[in-house]
Design an enzyme around this catalytic site. Structure first.
Site, short mmCIF file in Angstrom:
data_model
loop_
_atom_site.label_atom_id
_atom_site.label_comp_id
_atom_site.label_asym_id
_atom_site.label_seq_id
_atom_site.Cartn_x
_atom_site.Cartn_y
_atom_site.Cartn_z
N ASP A 135 0.72 10.19 3.55
CA ASP A 135 0.21 8.90 3.12
C ASP A 135 -0.68 9.06 1.88
OD1 ASP A 135 -0.07 6.03 4.04
OD2 ASP A 135 -2.19 6.56 3.98
N GLU B 188 4.20 10.11 -0.24
CA GLU B 188 4.09 8.69 -0.57
C GLU B 188 3.15 8.62 -1.76
OE1 GLU B 188 2.36 4.38 0.44
OE2 GLU B 188 1.23 6.21 0.65
C1 NOJ Z 1 0.18 3.54 2.70
C2 NOJ Z 1 0.71 3.04 4.00
O1 NOJ Z 1 2.11 2.99 3.93
C3 NOJ Z 1 0.09 1.69 4.23
O2 NOJ Z 1 0.67 1.01 5.30
C4 NOJ Z 1 -1.39 1.88 4.44
O3 NOJ Z 1 -2.02 0.62 4.56
C5 NOJ Z 1 -2.01 2.62 3.27
N1 NOJ Z 1 -1.23 3.74 2.82
C6 NOJ Z 1 -3.37 3.14 3.65
O4 NOJ Z 1 -3.25 4.19 4.57
#
Ligand code: NOJ
Length: 567
Positions: free
Chosen positions: A218, A290
């Site tokens: 993440d 991500e």
């Molecule tokens: C990316 C995640 O996919 C999302 O759902 C989340 O709110 C943010 N990062 C913060 O962790």
């Protein structure tokens, strides 16, 4: 953007062997609270997921990515982790996780779990200790606490804004401020701290020892901040839910504009260390970033041979339904990923964006509103689905690894009329409702058309209401029905596997005009007509798969994709 005539035909060469699984895998994202509920409380859980794993095996995906199910107060639906080694009682127990993993592996499915290292929950023991210990303490060093500006420190330490809206700083009772790039209940960790680094390596080992096949990281571009945390007047682009998408030109060749909180060079040292941790385990474990960074050449840095295995290709997701723009992004994706020997990835939907069946039914097809609600432009559901199926068949024809988001195999649209009082996304609250947020794409799945809650839960309870129109999308209404979205996905996934398209190549076919994306992957010709008008197909094609009805053998209607073999 490259024009049709000057483009070299061969963009990406096929591989002789399939190589590691993550080079070509189709990975299905399960959002645990909305996939399947075993307990009957209306919130999906691990036993619910395990009971539905045969669906994923039948669908024909290679792996499952589970969004967070760890102990969490759920301030951001589990992306606020209080204990990285525990399952939240909402979702089950560690034994339930082990059972899920065992069953998945038995069915031939790999399992990737989500790791959230940029921030913890405010209920994590470290943050609780930091709050109790006070300014100047060692406990505060694990987070980014600072004195405020202004005569009495009453102003935040810098001008950064939270991605969910409002300031990125919150002041605590003793006067200090802490940084949170997301919600105030998600304090950012200090990644300069050795204990933070060693703790996360240990968390990786905890799940690797249990047998997971990899991790989705993440906010992989966010952990390291520019020293001194300087002010920044820009605004964050390429973020989840933003309509501030980069233009395809920016994604392909822009200078990058992420600011001092994102895409700092120092982040790569962390991934090199994690790569070494994974290398100690057998079985090709994988890390996927991500990272909403641009241009694509910056993204490629996350997947250099000694770092992560994959990175989400959000440039593809963020591109409008426009053939020249998509061609450009597809081509740049291969050029940049190939430059570091990494697989390209593809994704159209996830839990942070409006589902592609809805985005593609908007007047500006493929644009990314921050959620859709009452009073907003409502997508054309039929057109959106038609284009979504065409987009998916295009995506699955591309070599590389592809991500599917739960429910897209049913053609689900977003819930675009959720009452605001039912919304839960912190982005909705932190923007005072200006952003509708991400709840519309997180509605519990419909499994059975005639059951209460469409079979999501044994009690019929669902944590968000499902639109009545979803009866037609339920799995049992589509399974075995030729031409249904589900059977189209299933057929495409089987063919993709049988033809080794995931490790194939891409050679453009420029014969169809500007509105059409056409290429050969091994001996499969993929033709996607993004225009409204039909185009003529060559005589003698054998159609292997089609995203929609074809009137005759030589006409490809608008918003339709086929896979075919030449005579
Ligand atoms: C990316 C995640 O996919 C999302 O759902 C989340 O709110 C943010 N990062 C913060 O962790």
């Amino acid at each position: 953007m490259t024009s049709l005539d000057t483009r070299p035909a061969l963009v990406h060469a096929p591989s002789a062997t399939d190589g590691e699984w993550w080079r070509h895998a189709v990975i299905y994202q399960v959002y645990p609270r909305s996939f399947a509920d075993g307990s009957g409380d209306g919130i999906g859980d691990l036993p619910g997921i395990t009971s539905r794993l045969p669906h994923l095996a039948e669908l024909g995906v290679d792996a499952v990515w589970l969004s967070p199910f760890y102990r969490s107060p759920q301030a951001d639906a589990g992306y606020d982790v209080a204990d990285y080694r525990a399952v939240d009682p909402l979702f089950g127990t560690l034994d339930d996780f082990d059972a899920l993993l065992l069953r998945a592996h038995d069915l031939g499915l790999r399992v990737i779990v989500d790791l959230v290292p940029n921030h913890t929950s405010d209920e994590h023991v470290w943050f609780e200790a930091a709050m109790a210990a006070g300014p100047g303490s060692a406990e505060r060093e694990r987070y980014l606490f600072r004195e405020g500006r202004g005569p009495a420190g009453e102003l935040p330490p810098n001008n950064w804004q939270s991605i969910f809206g409002g300031p990125a700083w919150t002041r605590v009772a003793d006067g200090q401020w802490y940084l949170h790039l997301f919600d105030s209940r998600q304090p950012d960790l200090n990644w300069e701290h050795p204990e933070v680094r060693s703790e996360f390596e240990d968390v990786l080992r905890f799940w690797l020892d249990r047998g997971v096949d990899g991790f989705r990281i993440d906010v992989a571009h966010g952990m390291v901040k520019e020293p001194g945390l300087p002010d920044w007047d820009g605004h964050v682009s390429m973020i989840e839910g933003s309509d501030d998408a980069a233009s395809p030109e920016d994604a392909v060749s822009g200078a990058g504009n992420q600011g001092p909180m994102f895409d700092q060079d120092g982040v790569h040292e962390i991934y090199r260390a994690w790569n070494r941790v994974l290398a100690q385990y057998a079985g090709d474990r994988a890390l996927v970033a991500e990272a909403w960074v641009e241009p694509l050449s910056r993204l490629a840095r996350y997947v250099r041979p000694d770092e992560m295995q994959q990175a989400f290709n959000f440039a593809f997701l963020a591109t409008l339904w426009d053939a020249p723009a998509l061609r450009s992004v597809i081509e740049a994706s291969y050029v940049t990923a190939d430059s570091v020997g990494a697989p390209t990835t593809w994704v159209l939907s996830n839990h942070d964006v409006v589902r592609h069946a809805s985005r593609l039914g908007l007047a500006e097809a493929g644009s990314r509103p921050n959620g859709i609600g009452h009073g907003d432009e409502q997508p054309d559901e039929e057109l959106g689905l038609r284009r979504a199926r065409a987009a998916t068949l295009l995506m699955l024809g591309l070599p590389g690894s592809a991500y599917l988001y739960q429910g897209e195999e049913l053609g689900l649209p977003d819930h675009t009329a959720l009452p605001d009082q039912l919304r839960q996304d912190p982005a909705f609250f932190r923007t005072g409702g200006a952003e509708r947020g991400r709840d519309g794409c997180r509605v519990p799945l419909p499994w059975a058309a005639d059951e209460a809650g469409f079979g999501f839960s044994p009690t019929g309870v669902t944590w968000l209401p499902q639109p009545a129109s979803w009866a037609a999308y339920a799995l049992d209404a589509q399974r075995g029905v030729a031409g249904s979205t589900y059977e189209t996905y299933r057929g495409a996934l089987a063919l993709r596997r049988a033809e080794h398209l995931g490790t194939g190549g891409l050679t453009w076919d420029n014969a169809f005009g500007d509105e059409v994306i056409a290429f050969e992957n091994r001996d499969v010709l993929v033709v996607a007509n993004l225009g409204a008008d039909p185009v003529e197909l060559p005589v003698g094609l054998t159609v292997l798969a089609s995203s929609g009805d074809l009137p005759d053998a030589t006409t490809l209607p608008g918003d339709t994709t086929i896979w075919a073999r030449r005579a």
